[in-house]
Scaffold this active site. Sequence first.
Site, PDB file in Angstrom:
ATOM      1  N   ILE A  21       0.813  -1.214   0.000  1.00  0.00           N
ATOM      2  CA  ILE A  21       0.000   0.000   0.000  1.00  0.00           C
ATOM      3  C   ILE A  21       0.840   1.254   0.000  1.00  0.00           C
ATOM      4  CG2 ILE A  21      -2.019  -1.059   1.069  1.00  0.00           C
ATOM      5  CD1 ILE A  21      -1.073   0.000   3.745  1.00  0.00           C
ATOM      6  N   GLY A  22       2.154   1.128  -0.051  1.00  0.00           N
ATOM      7  CA  GLY A  22       2.979   2.322  -0.073  1.00  0.00           C
ATOM      8  C   GLY A  22       4.447   1.966  -0.010  1.00  0.00           C
ATOM      9  N   GLY A  24       8.618   4.078   0.497  1.00  0.00           N
ATOM     10  CA  GLY A  24       9.471   5.252   0.508  1.00  0.00           C
ATOM     11  C   GLY A  24      10.913   4.836   0.318  1.00  0.00           C
ATOM     12  N   VAL A  29       5.583  -0.517   2.535  1.00  0.00           N
ATOM     13  CA  VAL A  29       4.484  -0.663   3.480  1.00  0.00           C
ATOM     14  C   VAL A  29       3.426  -1.579   2.885  1.00  0.00           C
ATOM     15  CG1 VAL A  29       2.792   0.521   4.896  1.00  0.00           C
ATOM     16  CG2 VAL A  29       4.928   1.657   4.303  1.00  0.00           C
ATOM     17  N   LYS A  44       5.437  -2.200   8.019  1.00  0.00           N
ATOM     18  CA  LYS A  44       6.515  -1.447   7.370  1.00  0.00           C
ATOM     19  C   LYS A  44       7.766  -2.306   7.371  1.00  0.00           C
ATOM     20  CE  LYS A  44       6.781   2.815   8.144  1.00  0.00           C
ATOM     21  NZ  LYS A  44       6.932   4.136   8.796  1.00  0.00           N
ATOM     22  N   ASP A 138      11.214  14.675  12.275  1.00  0.00           N
ATOM     23  CA  ASP A 138      10.827  14.690  10.859  1.00  0.00           C
ATOM     24  C   ASP A 138       9.333  15.008  10.713  1.00  0.00           C
ATOM     25  OD1 ASP A 138      10.902  12.375   8.055  1.00  0.00           O
ATOM     26  OD2 ASP A 138      11.321  14.523   8.146  1.00  0.00           O
TER      27      ASP A 138
END
Length: 692
Positions: A21-22, A24, A29, A44, A138
Site C-alpha cells: 500500500i505504499g 518510501g 508498506v 513497514k 521529521d
Amino acid sequence: MSLKTLVGATIGGRYQIQRQIGGGGMALVYKAYDTVLARPVALKILRPQYACDEDFVLRFKREALSAARLQHENIIRIFDVGGDGDVYFIVMELQDGPTLKDLIRNKAPFPAPVAMEIAFQICQAVAHAHKRSIIHRDIKPHNIIVSPSGQVKVTDFGIARAITGSTLTRKGTIVGSVHYFSPEQARGDTASVQSDIYSIGVVIYEMMTGRVPFEGDSPFSIAMKHISEEPTRPRALNPEIPREVESIILKALKKDETERYRTAQELLQDIAAFLERERERTKGQDKVPVPALRDTISSVAEWVQDWRMDGGRFRDHGMSDYGESEIGSIRSGEFEMISDELDEERQGELTEDERGLPQGVGMDTRKAMPVGTQTRSKGKRWLTYGILALTFLVLAIVGYAVSQWLAYLNVPTLPVPNVVGKPLAEAEEILRDAGLGARVIGETYGNVPSGSVISQDPAAQENVKAGRVVDLVVSKGPELEQVPDLIGKTFSEADLILKSSNLDFGNLIYEYHPTAPVDTVIDQNPKPETWTTQGTLVDLKISKGPEPKPILIRSVIGVELDKAKSMLEEAGLVVGEVTEQESSEFEKGTIMDMNPKPGEEVQPGTKVNLVVSKGKSGQNQKEITVSVPLEGSEPVSVKVEVLDILGVHKAHEALHQPGDVFRVTVQWTGKEARVKVYFNDEFRAEQTVRSE
C-alpha cells in the site's frame, strides 16, 4: 526472503501480508492481517540496503521500541517490532485516510479555524512525546494522517533518528524532508524539542498559504535558506490569515531557538487561545465567513470522505502528473526519506489553479493589491485643518496609551491559588474570588476524577497581575479499556493481547483441567468485555492439563540410598530432602525412614523425603531387671541412674506398685558403667555393666 515474494507470505509467525500500500526510500508498506489478534495492521518492512546494515537495524529497533511507549489518541500506535530472517519490520495501527499533504495539495489554503484545529492536534501528539523525552525530528504533512472521522494522527516518532545522527545526508542521499527542517538540523546540529516546533510552524504555514516557506533548485539551497533567509510573511500570500495566526507561525519559525516557543505546550496554549477567541467571535452568528469551530473537524472529515470515494484521489484536483506519491498509502503512515524532495520541487512547478490557491495568492501581492493615491489639497486652509486634526489624533492616542500603561503599572500582583485536583466549577470560583480569570485549554485522561483540574498555568503561588487568566487542563477521568476474552488462549497469546490492550497479567493460578490443554487460560478476573482502567492487572487461571492418576508409594526402607532413589524416580516420584541419623538397627547408608510413608497414595512428581542410617553410635546398651519390694500398699517411686565416663544420667524414673518386676534399658559410654537403683529416693542396689 525477497521483497518481491512477500505478498501472500506470513512473517513473524503471525502477519499475513495481503498487498503493498505504499513505499518510501527506506521501507515498503504493506497491508497485513494479524492472525493472533485478528485485526488488520500496517506492516513497514525495511528495504534490503538498510536491512543488511547491523548498526542501522539496531538503531531502527531501538527507536521503534522507544516510540512504541507512546499511547495517545493523536499518535499512530506501534504494536510490534521484529524480524523474520533478513526481513525487519514494524507493525503499526492501520488508518484508512489521506495524509495532511494530500489535503494541502487539494484544499489549501485552509480556513484559519480548520488549520489551527489540525495544528492543535499535532501539538498535542508532539507535546505528549516530548514529555517522554522522544523528539520526532521529521514532522511534515506526509507523516500526519487524517482519519475518516477527521482525527489527526502523527506517525514515525523517533524513526528519523535511526537513519542518521545529522539527519542531512547518508552516503550522498538526502534523508528526511529539507522543506521542513529547522535551521539547526540544516546545520547538522542535534535536533531538540524546538526543532519539532519549527517543523510544526512550517506545516501551519503550508496549510494557510498552500506553499512551504522556502523552495529552491536543490535540497542544499533550501537548507541554506532555512539558515539564512526570512520567510515571506504568510499574510502577503494569503491576506485572509488572521494577524494572530501569522504571529504564531512566525514565532514558531524563528531562526534563533531562544526566540521560538520553548515547548510544544506553549505553542499549544497560543493555538488554544486563538480557537477559544474564534469560538466566542462566531457565537450566535447565523452566517460566518469560515466554518464554525464545532464544524472544523466535520469539514476535514468531508474532505477525507471525498478522498475515499475516489479511491484515494480527489475529484476536483487531478494528480496524474504525480502518480502515487512514493510516500504511498498514508493509511499506514509510511514516512518518506528520499522521494518527497522531488515531490516538493515539482510542487513548485504547479500553477496557482493546480495548487488550489485563490487567484492572486502566491503572486507579488504588493502589485496585486492597490495602495491608493493621495489627492492634493486645493487650498492651504484644508491642509491646515488636516494637520491640526492629525495632531489632535496623535495626542489623543499617546494620552490613551500613557493612561493605559500607568493603569497597568498600578495593577496589584497576587499569588495564584492552587486549583489542581479541584472540580472545574470550584476551581473557577476560587480563581474568580482571587481576582483572576480561568480558561480551559484542553482535556486529557488522568488519575484524578473526571471534570477536575489536572494542571494549571501559571503554577500555584506564582505572582501575577490581578485579572490574569489562568489556563486549566481538565481531566476526562482514567482512560478505560475493555477486558479482552482470554479463555482458551495460550499464556503467551494472553500476555501479548493484554499488553496490546494496555493491561497486564496479575496473579497466575495453575490448576488441573479435564479437557483444557496445558498452558491455556481456563478463567480470568476481571471477566471478558468488562471495562476497566489502563494498567489493570488481570488474574489468570492456567490449565495444567488433566489431573494424573495417584501413585501408591512402595517402601524403600532398608534399601541403599542410590537404589532407593532409582526406585522412586522410576515410580514417577521425586527425591526430596535427604538427612542422616544414627541407628543401631539399620546398616550405614541404608534407608531407615521415609515420608510420605509406604502405602500412601500421592500425585506424580510428589517429593519423598528420606532418612539414611549413619550406623551404630559409640554408646552401649543393656537391659536390667528391677524388682520392687513387697512392702506396704502405697506406690513406690523407682529411679535408675547410670554412672559412666560422661557422668551421671537418669535411665528410668516412675511410680510402681509393690511387688512389680520390670526391665529397664540402660545406655552408657565407655567400657563399663555402674547402675544404681533407688526406692523412694533411698539407695537399694548397684550393678556394674560392661560392653560385650
